[in-house]
Motif scaffolding. Structure first.
Motif, PDB file in Angstrom:
ATOM      1  N   ASP A   1      -7.797 -15.809 -13.083  1.00  0.00           N
ATOM      2  CA  ASP A   1      -6.751 -16.657 -13.657  1.00  0.00           C
ATOM      3  C   ASP A   1      -6.891 -16.912 -15.155  1.00  0.00           C
ATOM      4  O   ASP A   1      -6.131 -17.675 -15.725  1.00  0.00           O
ATOM      5  CB  ASP A   1      -6.672 -17.992 -12.898  1.00  0.00           C
ATOM      6  CG  ASP A   1      -7.970 -18.781 -12.954  1.00  0.00           C
ATOM      7  OD1 ASP A   1      -8.943 -18.342 -13.617  1.00  0.00           O
ATOM      8  OD2 ASP A   1      -8.024 -19.854 -12.312  1.00  0.00           O
TER       9      ASP A   1
ATOM     10  N   VAL B   1      -5.933 -15.048  -8.634  1.00  0.00           N
ATOM     11  CA  VAL B   1      -4.492 -15.214  -8.445  1.00  0.00           C
ATOM     12  C   VAL B   1      -3.921 -13.867  -7.997  1.00  0.00           C
ATOM     13  O   VAL B   1      -4.468 -12.808  -8.287  1.00  0.00           O
ATOM     14  CB  VAL B   1      -3.781 -15.701  -9.724  1.00  0.00           C
ATOM     15  CG1 VAL B   1      -4.185 -17.121 -10.058  1.00  0.00           C
ATOM     16  CG2 VAL B   1      -4.042 -14.773 -10.897  1.00  0.00           C
ATOM     17  N   ARG B   2      -2.816 -13.944  -7.287  1.00  0.00           N
ATOM     18  CA  ARG B   2      -2.145 -12.723  -6.821  1.00  0.00           C
ATOM     19  C   ARG B   2      -0.723 -12.706  -7.350  1.00  0.00           C
ATOM     20  O   ARG B   2      -0.099 -13.751  -7.549  1.00  0.00           O
ATOM     21  CB  ARG B   2      -2.138 -12.660  -5.296  1.00  0.00           C
ATOM     22  CG  ARG B   2      -1.295 -13.756  -4.676  1.00  0.00           C
ATOM     23  CD  ARG B   2      -1.100 -13.566  -3.183  1.00  0.00           C
ATOM     24  NE  ARG B   2      -0.102 -14.487  -2.710  1.00  0.00           N
ATOM     25  CZ  ARG B   2      -0.319 -15.473  -1.852  1.00  0.00           C
ATOM     26  NH1 ARG B   2      -1.517 -15.650  -1.334  1.00  0.00           N
ATOM     27  NH2 ARG B   2       0.661 -16.260  -1.494  1.00  0.00           N
ATOM     28  N   ASP B   3      -0.214 -11.512  -7.568  1.00  0.00           N
ATOM     29  CA  ASP B   3       1.158 -11.327  -8.019  1.00  0.00           C
ATOM     30  C   ASP B   3       1.719 -10.142  -7.243  1.00  0.00           C
ATOM     31  O   ASP B   3       1.175  -9.039  -7.310  1.00  0.00           O
ATOM     32  CB  ASP B   3       1.198 -11.069  -9.521  1.00  0.00           C
ATOM     33  CG  ASP B   3       2.602 -11.107 -10.087  1.00  0.00           C
ATOM     34  OD1 ASP B   3       3.550 -11.461  -9.358  1.00  0.00           O
ATOM     35  OD2 ASP B   3       2.769 -10.772 -11.281  1.00  0.00           O
TER      36      ASP B   3
ATOM     37  N   TYR C   1       1.133 -17.023   2.247  1.00  0.00           N
ATOM     38  CA  TYR C   1       2.318 -16.286   1.792  1.00  0.00           C
ATOM     39  C   TYR C   1       3.525 -16.971   2.405  1.00  0.00           C
ATOM     40  O   TYR C   1       3.558 -17.220   3.612  1.00  0.00           O
ATOM     41  CB  TYR C   1       2.277 -14.835   2.292  1.00  0.00           C
ATOM     42  CG  TYR C   1       1.182 -14.006   1.696  1.00  0.00           C
ATOM     43  CD1 TYR C   1       1.399 -13.282   0.529  1.00  0.00           C
ATOM     44  CD2 TYR C   1      -0.065 -13.923   2.298  1.00  0.00           C
ATOM     45  CE1 TYR C   1       0.394 -12.495  -0.015  1.00  0.00           C
ATOM     46  CE2 TYR C   1      -1.067 -13.142   1.769  1.00  0.00           C
ATOM     47  CZ  TYR C   1      -0.836 -12.433   0.609  1.00  0.00           C
ATOM     48  OH  TYR C   1      -1.833 -11.656   0.075  1.00  0.00           O
TER      49      TYR C   1
ATOM     50  N   ASN D   1       5.434 -16.903  -5.416  1.00  0.00           N
ATOM     51  CA  ASN D   1       4.889 -15.738  -6.104  1.00  0.00           C
ATOM     52  C   ASN D   1       5.134 -15.883  -7.597  1.00  0.00           C
ATOM     53  O   ASN D   1       6.275 -16.133  -7.981  1.00  0.00           O
ATOM     54  CB  ASN D   1       5.558 -14.464  -5.600  1.00  0.00           C
ATOM     55  CG  ASN D   1       4.956 -13.218  -6.191  1.00  0.00           C
ATOM     56  OD1 ASN D   1       3.751 -13.045  -6.194  1.00  0.00           O
ATOM     57  ND2 ASN D   1       5.801 -12.352  -6.719  1.00  0.00           N
ATOM     58  N   PRO D   2       4.098 -15.761  -8.432  1.00  0.00           N
ATOM     59  CA  PRO D   2       2.680 -15.577  -8.115  1.00  0.00           C
ATOM     60  C   PRO D   2       2.061 -16.845  -7.510  1.00  0.00           C
ATOM     61  O   PRO D   2       2.670 -17.911  -7.528  1.00  0.00           O
ATOM     62  CB  PRO D   2       2.055 -15.237  -9.463  1.00  0.00           C
ATOM     63  CG  PRO D   2       3.017 -15.710 -10.500  1.00  0.00           C
ATOM     64  CD  PRO D   2       4.372 -15.768  -9.861  1.00  0.00           C
TER      65      PRO D   2
ATOM     66  N   SER E   1       4.513  -7.382  -6.487  1.00  0.00           N
ATOM     67  CA  SER E   1       5.577  -6.624  -7.142  1.00  0.00           C
ATOM     68  C   SER E   1       6.889  -6.853  -6.395  1.00  0.00           C
ATOM     69  O   SER E   1       6.919  -6.910  -5.168  1.00  0.00           O
ATOM     70  CB  SER E   1       5.234  -5.129  -7.117  1.00  0.00           C
ATOM     71  OG  SER E   1       6.363  -4.371  -7.473  1.00  0.00           O
TER      72      SER E   1
ATOM     73  N   GLN F   1       0.371  -5.614  -4.382  1.00  0.00           N
ATOM     74  CA  GLN F   1      -0.114  -6.929  -4.798  1.00  0.00           C
ATOM     75  C   GLN F   1      -1.255  -6.719  -5.784  1.00  0.00           C
ATOM     76  O   GLN F   1      -2.210  -6.005  -5.475  1.00  0.00           O
ATOM     77  CB  GLN F   1      -0.618  -7.728  -3.590  1.00  0.00           C
ATOM     78  CG  GLN F   1      -1.295  -9.032  -4.009  1.00  0.00           C
ATOM     79  CD  GLN F   1      -1.829  -9.797  -2.829  1.00  0.00           C
ATOM     80  OE1 GLN F   1      -1.083 -10.104  -1.914  1.00  0.00           O
ATOM     81  NE2 GLN F   1      -3.112 -10.126  -2.847  1.00  0.00           N
ATOM     82  N   ASN F   2      -1.149  -7.326  -6.947  1.00  0.00           N
ATOM     83  CA  ASN F   2      -2.228  -7.262  -7.925  1.00  0.00           C
ATOM     84  C   ASN F   2      -3.018  -8.559  -7.861  1.00  0.00           C
ATOM     85  O   ASN F   2      -2.444  -9.647  -7.888  1.00  0.00           O
ATOM     86  CB  ASN F   2      -1.670  -7.058  -9.344  1.00  0.00           C
ATOM     87  CG  ASN F   2      -2.777  -6.817 -10.344  1.00  0.00           C
ATOM     88  OD1 ASN F   2      -3.683  -6.037 -10.096  1.00  0.00           O
ATOM     89  ND2 ASN F   2      -2.717  -7.504 -11.469  1.00  0.00           N
ATOM     90  N   THR F   3      -4.332  -8.428  -7.769  1.00  0.00           N
ATOM     91  CA  THR F   3      -5.218  -9.594  -7.719  1.00  0.00           C
ATOM     92  C   THR F   3      -6.128  -9.555  -8.935  1.00  0.00           C
ATOM     93  O   THR F   3      -6.745  -8.519  -9.224  1.00  0.00           O
ATOM     94  CB  THR F   3      -6.058  -9.584  -6.423  1.00  0.00           C
ATOM     95  OG1 THR F   3      -5.184  -9.548  -5.302  1.00  0.00           O
ATOM     96  CG2 THR F   3      -6.945 -10.810  -6.340  1.00  0.00           C
TER      97      THR F   3
END
Length: 195
Positions: free
Chosen positions: A118, A136-138, A22, A14-15, A140, A113-115
């Motif tokens: 990039d 991309v995903r990040d 995952y 992550n990210p 929390s 999850q924020n998408t």
């Protein structure tokens, strides 16, 4: 009283790209050995108002579970983009880890999850057609934990012993033992573990 308590959930990648699996490590404490396996599920929620669109990304059984601190690594596939409405791809979604024993959910750990794209240009001017390979995903690192009381079929070992002939009394339940569910926002310490 819960027999199993999550101590830490660590995201290993992550990210990451939206299409990546995952990978994370779950550490939990068990105060009595369990006769049956624990079931863990990873669920992606893209549209909070429509449960039919929730995607179970993976599940796993962990057991037998001895007393003490235990951990395992979990890997779940990325969500299927075809099942996500176009309006819900970018921005915030939820990722939920659930723990169950004998088909009874005892814990739910939710993450935002924020998408996004990039690069800055695509973030400011997203293309008309979503380019999933550029997302991309990040996730929390501030989870929301909900605990549920269930019927455990084990009894934890006594923390002390009573002298022979000494009087004993019934345990007095705490206020937490009287509620059906208990919600708590755990605090993260420096090593990102739940406290």
């Amino acid at each position: 009283m819960s027999i199993v308590t999550i101590r830490n959930v660590e995201f290993i990648n992550n990210p990451a790209k939206f299409s990546d699996v995952y990978r994370f490590r779950v550490t939990f404490e068990c105060i009595a050995p369990l006769k049956d396996d624990l079931e863990w599920k990873l669920i992606y929620v893209s549209s909070p108002g429509n449960e039919d669109l929730d995607q179970e990304l993976d599940d796993c059984l962990v057991g037998p579970v001895p007393s003490g601190v235990n951990s395992f690594e979990f890997e779940g596939s990325a969500p299927d983009p075809i099942k996500i409405p176009a309006d819900d791809v970018l921005g915030v979604a939820a990722l939920i880890l659930t723990g169950s024993y004998k088909d009874q959910e005892f814990v739910r750990v939710g993450y935002y999850q924020n998408t996004e794209y990039d690069n800055e240009e695509m973030k400011e001017n997203p293309p008309a057609k979503i380019m999933f390979e550029r997302l991309v995903r990040d996730i929390s690192l501030k989870p929301r934990v909900t605990r549920f009381q269930i019927k455990w079929d084990v009894i934890p070992a006594q923390q002390g012993s009573t002298a022979a002939g000494a009087a004993t009394s019934a345990a007095v339940p705490s206020a937490n033992d009287l509620d059906d569910t208990e919600e708590e926002k755990p605090q993260l310490n420096g090593d990102m573990s739940l406290s």
